[in-house]
Scaffold this motif. Structure first.
Motif, mmCIF file in Angstrom:
data_model
loop_
_atom_site.group_PDB
_atom_site.id
_atom_site.type_symbol
_atom_site.label_atom_id
_atom_site.label_comp_id
_atom_site.label_asym_id
_atom_site.label_seq_id
_atom_site.Cartn_x
_atom_site.Cartn_y
_atom_site.Cartn_z
ATOM 1 N N ARG A 227 17.966 -13.846 -0.276
ATOM 2 C CA ARG A 227 17.071 -13.094 -0.077
ATOM 3 C C ARG A 227 17.892 -11.546 0.651
ATOM 4 N NH1 ARG A 227 14.422 -17.685 1.005
ATOM 5 N NH2 ARG A 227 15.021 -17.536 3.277
ATOM 6 N N LEU A 228 18.185 -10.636 0.139
ATOM 7 C CA LEU A 228 18.966 -9.660 0.633
ATOM 8 C C LEU A 228 17.917 -8.238 0.906
ATOM 9 C CD1 LEU A 228 22.002 -9.840 -1.894
ATOM 10 C CD2 LEU A 228 21.627 -11.025 0.136
ATOM 11 N N ALA A 229 17.920 -8.185 2.165
ATOM 12 C CA ALA A 229 16.881 -6.875 2.653
ATOM 13 C C ALA A 229 17.819 -5.548 2.617
ATOM 14 C CB ALA A 229 16.786 -7.408 4.096
ATOM 15 N N GLY A 230 17.170 -4.535 2.113
ATOM 16 C CA GLY A 230 17.873 -3.355 2.143
ATOM 17 C C GLY A 230 16.826 -2.320 2.164
ATOM 18 N N ALA A 231 17.257 -1.248 1.703
ATOM 19 C CA ALA A 231 16.416 0.283 1.447
ATOM 20 C C ALA A 231 16.543 0.734 0.019
ATOM 21 C CB ALA A 231 16.832 1.169 2.346
ATOM 22 N N VAL A 232 15.436 0.956 -0.410
ATOM 23 C CA VAL A 232 15.450 1.685 -2.132
ATOM 24 C C VAL A 232 16.590 2.825 -1.968
ATOM 25 C CG1 VAL A 232 14.053 2.594 -3.775
ATOM 26 C CG2 VAL A 232 13.265 0.807 -2.678
ATOM 27 N N GLY A 233 17.253 2.953 -3.087
ATOM 28 C CA GLY A 233 18.081 3.828 -3.116
ATOM 29 C C GLY A 233 17.777 4.890 -3.983
ATOM 30 N N HIS A 234 17.588 4.340 -5.465
ATOM 31 C CA HIS A 234 17.221 5.129 -6.653
ATOM 32 C C HIS A 234 16.125 4.235 -7.249
ATOM 33 C CE1 HIS A 234 20.306 8.356 -5.936
ATOM 34 N NE2 HIS A 234 21.193 6.985 -5.958
ATOM 35 N N VAL A 235 15.315 5.262 -8.182
ATOM 36 C CA VAL A 235 14.411 4.383 -8.838
ATOM 37 C C VAL A 235 14.401 5.104 -10.272
ATOM 38 C CG1 VAL A 235 11.745 3.779 -9.274
ATOM 39 C CG2 VAL A 235 12.582 3.886 -6.916
#
Length: 289
Positions: A227-235
């Motif tokens: 489970r790697l938490a991060g922030a959306v970069g691109h969609v």
């Protein structure tokens, strides 16, 4: 010949030293026949006349040694190692003339490789004691560029722990940002790859194996180990599916393929917190060199 990394903890040098290093392997067509470990196994068989003794000499299991021998025999197209029939003097294991020539060729290549590295170090101004002790991350990065795989995600890190089992081992790898990736591999794979605490490794994960969960806390009650938490970069949307990338701490990026409907339902837009979830069995480990 391939650039390869060597950590400062292995050499006693500082993390800022820079030297020239590399590794050599032999190929049969597009397949790797073997590197230093496999050639050392062949040489040990020639010296001991025994698979058991040779495996012990190079730090392999008996099964791992035979797996390596079978692979070499198949890739070479001719036998390199043969079992001698038992008799008055008992059985044993022998090298064929082809294997003996291969060992001689390897040793000659290694000698030339060492000379090449010495000349490269001198030409680049990196000669002297440091060039034989240290190898900075620049060369490690260059070796990563040569990796060719269909897996979208190539996560580089350092082996933090190995839990050994009867058949499979659980390997934990720390990413640059401090998060952990867990993989389940066979014992033979652990030995063949030379996995050990502190070793550099790469975790390969297909984007289709990654499930995204909105937010950082929502993924805490799932059975998947990773489970790697991060922030959306691109969609990047397609007709049905979208590729979503997450920026993880430390600069690592992980990609997932999800439906357009899931992107909308989860509210996945740039900057939104999310967690990439995937099973330990979905991870393939690799090493350089």
């Amino acid at each position: 010949m391939n650039p390869s990394s060597q950590s400062s903890s292995d050499t006693g040098a500082s993390a800022h030293d820079l030297g020239v290093g590399g590794s050599v392997w032999l190929q049969s067509g597009q397949q790797m026949l073997g590197g230093a470990t496999r050639i050392a196994l062949l040489a040990a068989i020639g010296e001991t006349g025994s698979i058991t003794g040779a495996a012990k000499a190079v730090g392999m299991s008996y099964k791992g040694a035979w797996d390596a021998i079978d692979a070499m025999n198949n890739l070479a197209g001719v036998p390199l190692v043969e079992r001698a029939a038992g008799g008055k003097g008992g059985g044993g294991t022998t090298l064929t003339p082809r294997a003996l020539r291969l060992i001689d060729t390897w040793r000659a290549i290694e000698r030339e490789h060492r000379r090449f590295l010495e000349r490269a170090a001198a030409a680049s101004g990196l000669g002297g004691a440091d060039s034989t002790q240290a190898f900075d991350s620049d060369w490690a990065l260059l070796s990563r560029f040569s990796l060719r795989t269909s897996a979208r995600n190539q996560l580089y890190g350092t082996v933090a722990a190995i839990e050994y089992g009867e058949v499979n081992d659980e390997v934990s790898m720390t990413l640059p940002g401090g998060q952990t990736v867990v993989a389940v591999v066979t014992r033979e794979s652990t030995e063949a790859l030379g996995l050990a605490v502190g070793a550099a490794a790469v975790a390969l994960v297909k984007a289709s194996s990654v499930v995204l969960v909105a937010g950082e806390e929502a993924a805490t009650r799932l059975s998947a180990r990773n489970r790697l938490a991060g922030a959306v970069g691109h969609v990047r949307r397609g007709a049905v599916n979208a590729e979503v990338t997450l920026d993880l701490p430390g600069g690592t990026v992980i990609a997932a393929v999800v439906t357009d409907a899931s992107v909308d339902a989860l509210g996945l837009v740039a900057g939104v917190a999310a967690t990439a979830v995937f099973k330990a069995s979905s991870v393939i480990l690799g090493v350089s060199g």
